[in-house]
Motif scaffolding. Structure first.
Motif, short mmCIF file in Angstrom:
data_model
loop_
_atom_site.label_atom_id
_atom_site.label_comp_id
_atom_site.label_asym_id
_atom_site.label_seq_id
_atom_site.Cartn_x
_atom_site.Cartn_y
_atom_site.Cartn_z
N TYR A 7 0.83 -1.21 0.00
CA TYR A 7 0.00 0.00 0.00
C TYR A 7 0.87 1.26 0.00
CZ TYR A 7 -3.92 -3.10 1.28
OH TYR A 7 -4.86 -4.09 1.32
N GLU A 8 1.91 1.24 0.80
CA GLU A 8 2.81 2.39 0.88
C GLU A 8 3.50 2.66 -0.47
OE1 GLU A 8 6.71 2.95 3.47
OE2 GLU A 8 4.93 2.58 4.72
N LYS A 9 4.02 1.60 -1.09
CA LYS A 9 4.69 1.76 -2.39
C LYS A 9 3.69 2.16 -3.47
CE LYS A 9 8.54 -1.42 -1.73
NZ LYS A 9 9.65 -0.59 -2.16
N PHE A 10 2.49 1.61 -3.43
CA PHE A 10 1.49 1.93 -4.44
C PHE A 10 1.05 3.39 -4.33
CE2 PHE A 10 -2.78 2.25 -6.15
CZ PHE A 10 -2.60 1.68 -7.41
N ILE A 11 0.85 3.86 -3.13
CA ILE A 11 0.46 5.27 -2.92
C ILE A 11 1.58 6.19 -3.42
CG2 ILE A 11 0.04 7.02 -1.15
CD1 ILE A 11 -1.59 4.81 0.34
N ALA A 12 2.83 5.84 -3.16
CA ALA A 12 3.95 6.65 -3.66
C ALA A 12 3.94 6.68 -5.19
CB ALA A 12 5.27 6.10 -3.13
N LEU A 13 3.65 5.54 -5.82
CA LEU A 13 3.56 5.49 -7.28
C LEU A 13 2.44 6.40 -7.77
CD1 LEU A 13 4.27 4.16 -10.07
CD2 LEU A 13 2.41 2.57 -9.55
N LEU A 14 1.27 6.31 -7.15
CA LEU A 14 0.15 7.16 -7.57
C LEU A 14 0.50 8.63 -7.46
CD1 LEU A 14 -3.16 5.63 -6.13
CD2 LEU A 14 -2.35 5.67 -8.49
N GLN A 15 1.15 9.01 -6.37
CA GLN A 15 1.50 10.42 -6.18
C GLN A 15 2.47 10.89 -7.27
OE1 GLN A 15 2.90 10.12 -2.16
NE2 GLN A 15 0.93 10.75 -1.30
N VAL A 17 2.71 9.40 -10.57
CA VAL A 17 2.16 9.33 -11.93
C VAL A 17 0.84 10.07 -12.11
CG1 VAL A 17 3.33 7.16 -12.42
CG2 VAL A 17 0.98 7.11 -11.60
N LYS A 18 0.08 10.24 -11.04
CA LYS A 18 -1.18 10.97 -11.14
C LYS A 18 -1.45 11.67 -9.81
CE LYS A 18 -5.93 10.64 -12.73
NZ LYS A 18 -6.52 11.53 -11.77
N PRO A 19 -0.75 12.78 -9.59
CA PRO A 19 -0.92 13.49 -8.32
C PRO A 19 -2.39 13.83 -8.09
CG PRO A 19 0.89 14.41 -9.58
CD PRO A 19 0.18 13.44 -10.48
N TYR A 20 -2.80 13.74 -6.85
CA TYR A 20 -4.19 13.97 -6.49
C TYR A 20 -4.24 14.85 -5.24
CZ TYR A 20 -2.76 10.14 -3.48
OH TYR A 20 -2.06 9.35 -2.61
N TYR A 36 -8.41 8.43 -8.56
CA TYR A 36 -7.00 8.17 -8.27
C TYR A 36 -6.28 7.57 -9.47
CZ TYR A 36 -8.09 8.89 -3.32
OH TYR A 36 -8.48 9.42 -2.12
N VAL A 37 -7.01 6.86 -10.33
CA VAL A 37 -6.41 6.14 -11.45
C VAL A 37 -7.17 6.49 -12.73
CG1 VAL A 37 -6.04 3.83 -12.43
CG2 VAL A 37 -5.62 4.22 -10.01
N ASP A 38 -6.40 6.63 -13.81
CA ASP A 38 -6.99 6.78 -15.14
C ASP A 38 -6.24 5.82 -16.07
OD1 ASP A 38 -4.55 8.02 -15.72
OD2 ASP A 38 -5.40 10.02 -15.77
N SER A 39 -6.61 5.82 -17.33
CA SER A 39 -6.02 4.85 -18.25
C SER A 39 -4.51 5.02 -18.41
CB SER A 39 -6.71 4.92 -19.61
OG SER A 39 -6.62 6.23 -20.14
N ALA A 47 3.16 -1.93 -14.99
CA ALA A 47 4.62 -2.08 -14.96
C ALA A 47 5.12 -2.25 -13.52
CB ALA A 47 5.29 -0.87 -15.61
N PHE A 48 4.56 -1.49 -12.60
CA PHE A 48 4.90 -1.59 -11.17
C PHE A 48 4.62 -3.00 -10.65
CE2 PHE A 48 2.88 -1.24 -6.91
CZ PHE A 48 3.97 -0.87 -6.15
N LEU A 49 3.43 -3.53 -10.96
CA LEU A 49 3.07 -4.87 -10.50
C LEU A 49 3.94 -5.93 -11.15
CD1 LEU A 49 -0.82 -4.56 -10.45
CD2 LEU A 49 0.69 -4.85 -8.47
#
Length: 100
Positions: A7-15, A17-20, A36-39, A47-49
């Motif tokens: 969860y921690e790594k995924f949230i960092a990735l989201l911030q 690639v798609k800041p919210y 939080y996610v778009d195409s 790629a992260f997974l």
């Protein structure tokens, strides 16, 4: 990798690639519906997974349901068949062994 680490790594990735604005998503937040996610972000998420599990992610069929929230991603790609965190590539080796 533990669920919390994911969860921690995924949230960092989201911030990245798609800041919210506002709060971080919860494990059960509806990532698409809540914005939080778009195409485009999905490409980075896949790629992260793939890096985490050590294999290519199959996106055919109903695999998109694994991207509904963080919990579904972790359960779908990072747990082994016994519900334990799998080391990188372990799921791929188990499928090869079992002929799945």
């Amino acid at each position: 990798m533990t669920r919390e680490q994911f969860y921690e790594k995924f949230i960092a990735l989201l911030q990245e690639v798609k800041p919210y604005p506002g709060e971080d998503p919860r494990p059960t937040s509806r990532l698409w519906e809540e914005g939080y996610v778009d195409s485009l972000a999905l490409l980075d998420i896949v790629a992260f997974l793939e890096d985490l599990v050590g294999r290519e992610i199959d996106l055919s069929g109903d695999a998109i349901t694994n991207f509904y929230n963080m919990r579904a991603m972790y359960d779908g790609y990072l747990l082994d068949r016994d519900g334990e965190p799998a080391p990188a590539g372990a799921q791929d080796r188990a499928q090869d062994r079992d002929g799945a």
